[in-house]
Design an enzyme around this catalytic site. Structure first.
Site, PDB file in Angstrom:
ATOM      1  N   VAL A  16       0.842  -1.210   0.000  1.00 26.19           N
ATOM      2  CA  VAL A  16       0.000   0.000   0.000  1.00 26.19           C
ATOM      3  C   VAL A  16       0.873   1.255   0.000  1.00 26.19           C
ATOM      4  O   VAL A  16       0.660   2.179  -0.798  1.00 26.19           O
ATOM      5  CB  VAL A  16      -0.974  -0.005   1.201  1.00 26.19           C
ATOM      6  CG1 VAL A  16      -1.735   1.308   1.292  1.00 26.19           C
ATOM      7  CG2 VAL A  16      -1.954  -1.171   1.078  1.00 26.19           C
ATOM      8  N   ARG A  42      15.183  -2.498   2.892  1.00 25.43           N
ATOM      9  CA  ARG A  42      14.050  -2.601   1.974  1.00 25.43           C
ATOM     10  C   ARG A  42      13.474  -1.209   1.661  1.00 25.43           C
ATOM     11  O   ARG A  42      13.112  -0.906   0.526  1.00 25.43           O
ATOM     12  CB  ARG A  42      12.973  -3.495   2.616  1.00 25.43           C
ATOM     13  CG  ARG A  42      11.840  -3.817   1.694  1.00 25.43           C
ATOM     14  CD  ARG A  42      10.808  -4.722   2.363  1.00 25.43           C
ATOM     15  NE  ARG A  42       9.513  -4.540   1.712  1.00 25.43           N
ATOM     16  CZ  ARG A  42       9.185  -5.049   0.545  1.00 25.43           C
ATOM     17  NH1 ARG A  42      10.044  -5.816  -0.097  1.00 25.43           N
ATOM     18  NH2 ARG A  42       8.012  -4.820   0.010  1.00 25.43           N
ATOM     19  N   ARG A  91     -11.137  -7.454   9.409  1.00 18.43           N
ATOM     20  CA  ARG A  91     -10.155  -6.378   9.585  1.00 18.43           C
ATOM     21  C   ARG A  91     -10.007  -6.022  11.065  1.00 18.43           C
ATOM     22  O   ARG A  91      -8.958  -5.554  11.496  1.00 18.43           O
ATOM     23  CB  ARG A  91     -10.576  -5.149   8.776  1.00 18.43           C
ATOM     24  CG  ARG A  91     -10.574  -5.366   7.256  1.00 18.43           C
ATOM     25  CD  ARG A  91     -11.147  -4.153   6.541  1.00 18.43           C
ATOM     26  NE  ARG A  91     -11.161  -4.284   5.090  1.00 18.43           N
ATOM     27  CZ  ARG A  91     -12.191  -4.770   4.392  1.00 18.43           C
ATOM     28  NH1 ARG A  91     -13.272  -5.217   5.015  1.00 18.43           N
ATOM     29  NH2 ARG A  91     -12.141  -4.824   3.067  1.00 18.43           N
ATOM     30  N   ALA A 121      -4.428   4.663   6.372  1.00 24.34           N
ATOM     31  CA  ALA A 121      -4.905   3.525   5.570  1.00 24.34           C
ATOM     32  C   ALA A 121      -4.942   2.247   6.395  1.00 24.34           C
ATOM     33  O   ALA A 121      -5.721   1.334   6.114  1.00 24.34           O
ATOM     34  CB  ALA A 121      -4.003   3.325   4.363  1.00 24.34           C
ATOM     35  N   PRO A 124      -7.718  -1.913  11.291  1.00 28.87           N
ATOM     36  CA  PRO A 124      -9.076  -1.509  10.925  1.00 28.87           C
ATOM     37  C   PRO A 124      -9.166   0.017  10.887  1.00 28.87           C
ATOM     38  O   PRO A 124      -9.034   0.666  11.932  1.00 28.87           O
ATOM     39  CB  PRO A 124      -9.948  -2.101  12.036  1.00 28.87           C
ATOM     40  CG  PRO A 124      -9.028  -2.256  13.213  1.00 28.87           C
ATOM     41  CD  PRO A 124      -7.637  -2.435  12.678  1.00 28.87           C
ATOM     42  N   VAL A 125      -9.367   0.569   9.698  1.00 29.58           N
ATOM     43  CA  VAL A 125      -9.047   1.979   9.466  1.00 29.58           C
ATOM     44  C   VAL A 125      -9.871   2.942  10.317  1.00 29.58           C
ATOM     45  O   VAL A 125      -9.362   3.972  10.757  1.00 29.58           O
ATOM     46  CB  VAL A 125      -9.129   2.307   7.956  1.00 29.58           C
ATOM     47  CG1 VAL A 125     -10.550   2.274   7.435  1.00 29.58           C
ATOM     48  CG2 VAL A 125      -8.505   3.664   7.674  1.00 29.58           C
ATOM     49  N   HIS A 178     -15.382   0.589   7.389  1.00 24.74           N
ATOM     50  CA  HIS A 178     -14.700  -0.065   6.269  1.00 24.74           C
ATOM     51  C   HIS A 178     -14.516  -1.518   6.709  1.00 24.74           C
ATOM     52  O   HIS A 178     -13.470  -1.926   7.192  1.00 24.74           O
ATOM     53  CB  HIS A 178     -13.353   0.605   5.979  1.00 24.74           C
ATOM     54  CG  HIS A 178     -12.518  -0.157   4.990  1.00 24.74           C
ATOM     55  ND1 HIS A 178     -12.928  -0.432   3.716  1.00 24.74           N
ATOM     56  CD2 HIS A 178     -11.286  -0.729   5.120  1.00 24.74           C
ATOM     57  CE1 HIS A 178     -11.994  -1.132   3.098  1.00 24.74           C
ATOM     58  NE2 HIS A 178     -10.987  -1.340   3.920  1.00 24.74           N
TER      59      HIS A 178
HETATM   60  P1  NAD Z   1       2.371  -5.148   3.542  1.00 24.33           P
HETATM   61  O1  NAD Z   1       2.597  -6.313   4.418  1.00 24.33           O
HETATM   62  O2  NAD Z   1       2.721  -5.207   2.109  1.00 24.33           O
HETATM   63  O3  NAD Z   1       3.118  -3.891   4.133  1.00 24.33           O
HETATM   64  C1  NAD Z   1       3.008  -3.514   5.459  1.00 24.33           C
HETATM   65  C2  NAD Z   1       4.226  -2.741   5.793  1.00 24.33           C
HETATM   66  O4  NAD Z   1       4.090  -2.279   7.130  1.00 24.33           O
HETATM   67  C3  NAD Z   1       5.509  -3.581   5.705  1.00 24.33           C
HETATM   68  O5  NAD Z   1       6.453  -2.909   4.904  1.00 24.33           O
HETATM   69  C4  NAD Z   1       5.975  -3.645   7.156  1.00 24.33           C
HETATM   70  O6  NAD Z   1       7.383  -3.649   7.263  1.00 24.33           O
HETATM   71  C5  NAD Z   1       5.385  -2.346   7.684  1.00 24.33           C
HETATM   72  N1  NAD Z   1       5.350  -2.370   9.127  1.00 24.33           N
HETATM   73  C6  NAD Z   1       4.769  -3.264   9.937  1.00 24.33           C
HETATM   74  N2  NAD Z   1       5.044  -2.938  11.211  1.00 24.33           N
HETATM   75  C7  NAD Z   1       5.789  -1.807  11.164  1.00 24.33           C
HETATM   76  C8  NAD Z   1       6.385  -0.982  12.131  1.00 24.33           C
HETATM   77  N3  NAD Z   1       6.276  -1.236  13.435  1.00 24.33           N
HETATM   78  N4  NAD Z   1       7.094   0.097  11.715  1.00 24.33           N
HETATM   79  C9  NAD Z   1       7.218   0.390  10.410  1.00 24.33           C
HETATM   80  N5  NAD Z   1       6.675  -0.349   9.447  1.00 24.33           N
HETATM   81  C10 NAD Z   1       5.979  -1.439   9.835  1.00 24.33           C
HETATM   82  O7  NAD Z   1       0.819  -4.775   3.745  1.00 24.33           O
HETATM   83  P2  NAD Z   1      -0.027  -3.829   2.787  1.00 24.33           P
HETATM   84  O8  NAD Z   1      -0.778  -4.663   1.835  1.00 24.33           O
HETATM   85  O9  NAD Z   1       0.847  -2.729   2.317  1.00 24.33           O
HETATM   86  O10 NAD Z   1      -1.107  -3.257   3.836  1.00 24.33           O
HETATM   87  C11 NAD Z   1      -0.739  -2.223   4.741  1.00 24.33           C
HETATM   88  C12 NAD Z   1      -1.935  -1.814   5.576  1.00 24.33           C
HETATM   89  O11 NAD Z   1      -2.934  -1.198   4.746  1.00 24.33           O
HETATM   90  C13 NAD Z   1      -2.647  -2.981   6.271  1.00 24.33           C
HETATM   91  O12 NAD Z   1      -3.072  -2.573   7.557  1.00 24.33           O
HETATM   92  C14 NAD Z   1      -3.847  -3.235   5.376  1.00 24.33           C
HETATM   93  O13 NAD Z   1      -4.887  -3.897   6.044  1.00 24.33           O
HETATM   94  C15 NAD Z   1      -4.192  -1.805   5.016  1.00 24.33           C
HETATM   95  N6  NAD Z   1      -5.085  -1.631   3.881  1.00 24.33           N
HETATM   96  C16 NAD Z   1      -6.083  -0.743   4.047  1.00 24.33           C
HETATM   97  C17 NAD Z   1      -6.978  -0.520   3.040  1.00 24.33           C
HETATM   98  C18 NAD Z   1      -8.083   0.461   3.264  1.00 24.33           C
HETATM   99  O14 NAD Z   1      -9.029   0.547   2.479  1.00 24.33           O
HETATM  100  N7  NAD Z   1      -8.000   1.261   4.307  1.00 24.33           N
HETATM  101  C19 NAD Z   1      -6.857  -1.217   1.833  1.00 24.33           C
HETATM  102  C20 NAD Z   1      -5.799  -2.117   1.684  1.00 24.33           C
HETATM  103  C21 NAD Z   1      -4.923  -2.322   2.728  1.00 24.33           C
END
Ligand code: NAD
Length: 322
Positions: A16, A42, A91, A121, A124-125, A178
């Site tokens: 995201v 990364r 979520r 984002a 749970p948003v 959401h």
């Molecule tokens: P992902 O696993 O690809 O990426 C998550 C990132 O968060 C990783 O790079 C991880 O290293 C990082 N992370 C985790 N803990 C961390 C910390 N303590 N400090 C810094 N970085 C940290 O996941 P994604 O697919 O990118 O999803 C990310 C978030 O977005 C999730 O919570 C997902 O549910 C949410 N999301 C929300 C919506 C929405 O409509 N609001 C839609 C899609 C995804």
């Protein structure tokens, strides 16, 4: 040459976060994008890869990896760190881990002098939006969740498959959580200004077979379909985040269905939930209060109850600011 630089930080450089940076960069939304991730290696690699897009884009955006302590002069911080729900879960299952992630992070960003807008984002948003509002101490208009903006886009896309029009010519909203308790505000769905109910009743041969229940179910499940198909949903949400960010940076005053912390609107208080709102430079400029019919009011109240129960499951959050 005068003029303040437009700066955004993106926390979490996974699917995201990186897709959001890519969309923002391609839309020339700001001058600088700083990525902050858990793994330096990364995150630096993501920033390096993204920086190579600049030669092919409309204007220069500097993309670099940074830290929470460098957030002080950011205009906008987009919160994308966190995990995804697993099949059979929800979520809401992500709440404890989101709290663990942001409990200290928000304080560190605020201690750096941050005085801009948070755009959330992380799921749970709705609850994370509320959490960030509480932990940051910022005014409620400066903490915005992506809310049901993506669900609204999914609804419009599905309707455009039944009515041969561009999704952008469909007006309407998904409101509430959401998540599973979201609902379509059918009483306010229009196409080119014409109520959907009129279109269906006036053209029974063409549109009489449209099942609103089925469209609503598919809207709600679209995220799961994508997640189970490829492990993440990221392009749509990245576009939604970028559209909200654009409305902030350009003071567009676009209306989007975002998670807003309510203070009496729709009869609710002290809760983050998806509602239509006007988004501009100061954040949420106004929550649009639609006149919901009785059934929609009940569904909104149910969604509030689901979110409130989740908020109350975090007693630590209740204590913040008391
Ligand atoms: P992902 O696993 O690809 O990426 C998550 C990132 O968060 C990783 O790079 C991880 O290293 C990082 N992370 C985790 N803990 C961390 C910390 N303590 N400090 C810094 N970085 C940290 O996941 P994604 O697919 O990118 O999803 C990310 C978030 O977005 C999730 O919570 C997902 O549910 C949410 N999301 C929300 C919506 C929405 O409509 N609001 C839609 C899609 C995804």
């Amino acid at each position: 040459m005068a003029g303040k630089l437009r700066k955004a930080a993106i926390i979490g450089a996974g699917y995201v976060g990186a897709s959001c940076a890519y969309a923002m960069l391609n839309q020339s939304l700001c001058d600088e994008i700083m990525l902050v991730g858990r793994s330096d290696k990364r995150t630096r690699a993501q920033a390096q890869d993204l920086s190579h897009c600049v030669d092919f884009s409309h204007s220069r955006t500097q993309v670099y990896a940074g830290t929470l302590e460098q957030c002080g002069d950011m205009d906008l911080i987009v919160l994308c760190a966190g995990g995804n729900p697993v099949e059979g879960g929800s979520r809401l299952d992500l709440l404890d881990s989101a709290y663990e992630i942001y409990r200290d992070m928000i304080g560190r960003m605020m201690a750096s002098g941050f005085d801009g807008i948070f755009l959330v984002a992380t799921n749970p948003v709705d609850i994370v939006t509320y959490m960030v509002w509480k932990l940051s101490g910022l005014p409620r208009e400066r903490v915005i969740g992506s809310g049901t903006s993506i669900d609204t886009a999914r609804l419009k896309t599905l309707l455009s498959e039944h009515l041969p029009v561009d999704p952008r010519s469909v007006q309407g909203y998904v409101m509430g959580e959401h998540g599973e308790s979201q609902f379509v505000v059918w009483s306010h769905v229009t196409v080119g200004g014409k109520p959907l109910s009129d279109i269906i009743s006036q053209h029974p041969q063409r549109f009489g077979n449209i099942s609103l229940d089925d469209i609503e179910r598919r809207t709600r499940n679209a995220g799961w379909d994508i997640l189970l198909g490829k492990g993440s949903t990221h392009y749509g949400i990245a576009a939604a985040l970028t559209s909200i960010a654009r409305s902030i940076f350009n003071n567009d005053c676009r209306i989007a269905a975002v998670s807003a912390v309510l203070d009496g609107e729709y009869g609710a208080k002290d809760i983050g939930i998806g509602v239509p709102a006007i988004i501009g430079r100061s954040g949420i400029q106004e929550v649009l209060e639609l006149r919901l019919n009785d059934a929609e009011q009940l569904r909104f109240a149910h969604s509030c109850a689901v979110i409130r129960e989740a908020i109350q499951s975090l007693p630590e959050l209740q204590a913040v600011g008391d």
